[in-house]
Design a protein around this motif. Structure first.
Motif, short mmCIF file in Angstrom:
data_model
loop_
_atom_site.label_atom_id
_atom_site.label_comp_id
_atom_site.label_asym_id
_atom_site.label_seq_id
_atom_site.Cartn_x
_atom_site.Cartn_y
_atom_site.Cartn_z
N SER A 47 0.83 -1.21 0.00
CA SER A 47 0.00 0.00 0.00
C SER A 47 0.86 1.26 0.00
CB SER A 47 -0.92 -0.03 1.23
OG SER A 47 -1.61 1.19 1.35
N SER A 59 3.31 14.91 -7.75
CA SER A 59 4.30 15.94 -7.42
C SER A 59 5.36 16.06 -8.52
CB SER A 59 4.95 15.67 -6.06
OG SER A 59 5.79 14.54 -6.12
N MET A 75 10.82 2.66 4.46
CA MET A 75 9.95 3.46 5.33
C MET A 75 9.21 2.58 6.33
SD MET A 75 8.21 6.52 3.07
CE MET A 75 8.05 5.66 1.52
N ASN A 79 9.59 2.83 10.29
CA ASN A 79 8.43 3.13 11.14
C ASN A 79 8.17 2.05 12.17
OD1 ASN A 79 8.07 5.48 9.75
ND2 ASN A 79 6.39 4.74 8.47
N SER B 47 -2.65 4.23 5.39
CA SER B 47 -1.97 4.22 4.10
C SER B 47 -2.96 4.00 2.95
CB SER B 47 -0.91 3.11 4.11
OG SER B 47 -0.34 2.94 2.84
N LEU B 50 -4.77 7.26 2.35
CA LEU B 50 -3.93 8.23 1.62
C LEU B 50 -3.80 7.82 0.15
CD1 LEU B 50 -1.13 8.76 4.27
CD2 LEU B 50 -2.90 10.41 3.61
N PRO B 157 -0.28 15.38 -2.07
CA PRO B 157 0.71 16.38 -2.46
C PRO B 157 0.66 16.75 -3.94
CG PRO B 157 1.76 14.24 -2.50
CD PRO B 157 0.29 14.01 -2.16
N TRP B 184 5.47 12.63 2.43
CA TRP B 184 4.87 12.92 1.12
C TRP B 184 4.38 14.35 1.04
CZ3 TRP B 184 -0.12 14.27 2.11
CH2 TRP B 184 -0.72 13.73 3.25
N GLY B 188 5.94 17.10 -1.67
CA GLY B 188 5.15 17.86 -2.64
C GLY B 188 5.38 19.36 -2.52
N GLN B 191 8.65 20.29 -4.00
CA GLN B 191 8.54 20.29 -5.46
C GLN B 191 7.83 21.56 -5.96
OE1 GLN B 191 10.81 17.81 -6.68
NE2 GLN B 191 9.22 17.57 -8.24
N GLY B 203 7.37 6.92 14.40
CA GLY B 203 6.69 6.13 13.38
C GLY B 203 6.48 6.87 12.06
N LYS B 204 7.12 8.04 11.91
CA LYS B 204 6.96 8.82 10.67
C LYS B 204 8.30 8.98 9.99
CE LYS B 204 2.80 8.96 11.14
NZ LYS B 204 2.05 8.18 10.14
N ALA B 205 8.55 8.19 8.96
CA ALA B 205 9.81 8.27 8.23
C ALA B 205 9.68 9.20 7.03
CB ALA B 205 10.22 6.88 7.74
N TYR B 207 10.28 10.23 3.11
CA TYR B 207 10.26 9.48 1.85
C TYR B 207 11.66 9.56 1.24
CZ TYR B 207 8.82 8.34 -2.98
OH TYR B 207 8.69 7.78 -4.22
N PRO B 208 12.37 8.43 1.18
CA PRO B 208 13.79 8.47 0.80
C PRO B 208 14.07 9.03 -0.59
CG PRO B 208 13.23 6.30 1.72
CD PRO B 208 11.94 7.05 1.54
N LEU B 209 13.10 8.98 -1.52
CA LEU B 209 13.36 9.44 -2.89
C LEU B 209 13.09 10.93 -3.08
CD1 LEU B 209 11.85 6.43 -4.89
CD2 LEU B 209 14.21 6.79 -4.16
N ALA B 210 12.59 11.60 -2.06
CA ALA B 210 12.25 13.03 -2.20
C ALA B 210 13.43 13.91 -1.82
CB ALA B 210 11.06 13.36 -1.31
#
Lengths: 230, 230
Positions: A47, A59, A75, A79, B47, B50, B157, B184, B188, B191, B203-205, B207-210
């Motif tokens: 998900s 984005s 992630m 988490n 998730s 979202l 986003p 996320w 956004g 960007q 518990g909030k990581a 986003y590694p690609l951003a």
């Protein structure tokens, strides 16, 4: 099911790949191992990957689907206070993803449908990814063409992805039937004007707020029967 | 943290609401009850919600965020063979969502920031939803204005959401700082050209690609300290 009587037969049948044709069950052990054996986190990983494929789309920051899968796994690990390196995440996902088996109903149904219809695939995976997946699963020859969102860099179910596909196929929306085991995929295709078939594989619920698909079936053999009955 | 020295002070600070200001922990029991006590499914529900907010956005089929939350809960229940009616799902989500408490760091930080900055909120929740949330949590008076994606029907986003917000605020992207506990959301906003601050709640990581946010802090008090030091 419901609308099978009133829809004209499609000119082309479009198949989603992961979960629709290929069985992700077999990835469970490697991904669960990466997550300290917590199999309950597998749906959360999937998900999170799907969510971030759309984060990428909206984005305007495209990344390869496998890279998003690796990022999502990291992630989920983070988490849940699970230690995991990028390389470990990659090894847990990429080799198993490229060597998934087809669901047991897939080849008999494709063989039957191929007699009457043009069959293509359309996936969020990369072109190279789906090529390797089909070669390993023995599915390559069932399809006239493989399409990937990689060529437009917009993930399903963005309407631009289906619109692009329909342009490639040179058919009107109603002349194409999108087949998927994901409610969000048939939801998008229906919004794009396509016919849709939902494969209700175990653990795959329809999205309650979307328009109903034209066909709801348990597996591809049931769909093949409906589409080839004279 | 990193870039706090080189960024100009923002003209306006924009706060995400759920999880950034309000503590969702308190919803856990009602949602877990709806899911036969399975607390592990709560992140999957969030998730899925979202993901489907973006499915709604990219397939041009807008639904209210609370309705998507109810639909997501029913999907998670169905996928786990848990019996749940729409009314039960609604009762498990909506009343608790409207009466969440603020995280303990929120009010002291907002009081401090309000002395030097214009503060607004920007949420995926509906206008009525966030109005009720702020009234219950005692946050209403800290903000000059509340903005909701409901007015544009495009979820964060998506870049169109931030662009619309910046037009309402009549500021350049760099003059606004987006504050969120979701990778996320800051992805956004970055960007879209805004300054960003990630609140790394448990518990909030990221986003590694951003792209990296301009500020990464543990809570709002740490951010307030960075932004108000002379």
């Amino acid at each position: 099911m419901a609308a099978s009587q009133i829809q004209a037969k499609p000119k082309v049948i479009v198949f989603d790949v992961n979960e629709t044709l290929l069985d992700l069950e077999q990835m469970q052990s490697s991904v669960a191992n990466a997550l300290d054996g917590n199999t309950q986190l597998l749906p959360l990983w999937f998900s999170t990957m799907l969510h971030h494929s759309l984060v990428s789309t909206v984005s305007n920051d495209y990344h390869d689907f496998a890279d998003i899968g690796v990022a999502a796994l990291m992630m989920v690990a983070s988490n849940n206070q699970i230690s995991l390196t990028k390389e470990q995440a990659k090894q847990a996902i990429v080799p198993p993803l490229l060597s998934l088996p087809a669901h047991s109903d897939v080849k008999p149904a494709l063989a039957q449908l191929k007699q009457d219809y043009k069959l293509v695939s359309f996936t969020n995976s990369s072109n190279n990814g789906v090529k390797a997946q089909f070669q390993h699963a023995g599915l390559t020859d069932y399809f006239t063409h493989r399409y990937s969102v990689e060529d437009i860099k917009v993930y399903k179910p963005d309407l631009r992805a289906y619109k692009w596909l329909l342009e490639q196929l040179n058919v009107a929306p109603q002349e194409a039937l999108m087949v998927a085991a994901h409610g969000w995929d048939v939801a998008g295709a229906k919004q794009a004007g396509m016919q849709t078939a939902f494969i209700a594989r175990p653990g795959k619920a329809l999205y309650p707020l979307a328009k109903q698909p034209d066909y709801i079936v348990k597996n591809l053999e049931e769909l093949a029967l409906l589409l080839t009955q004279k």
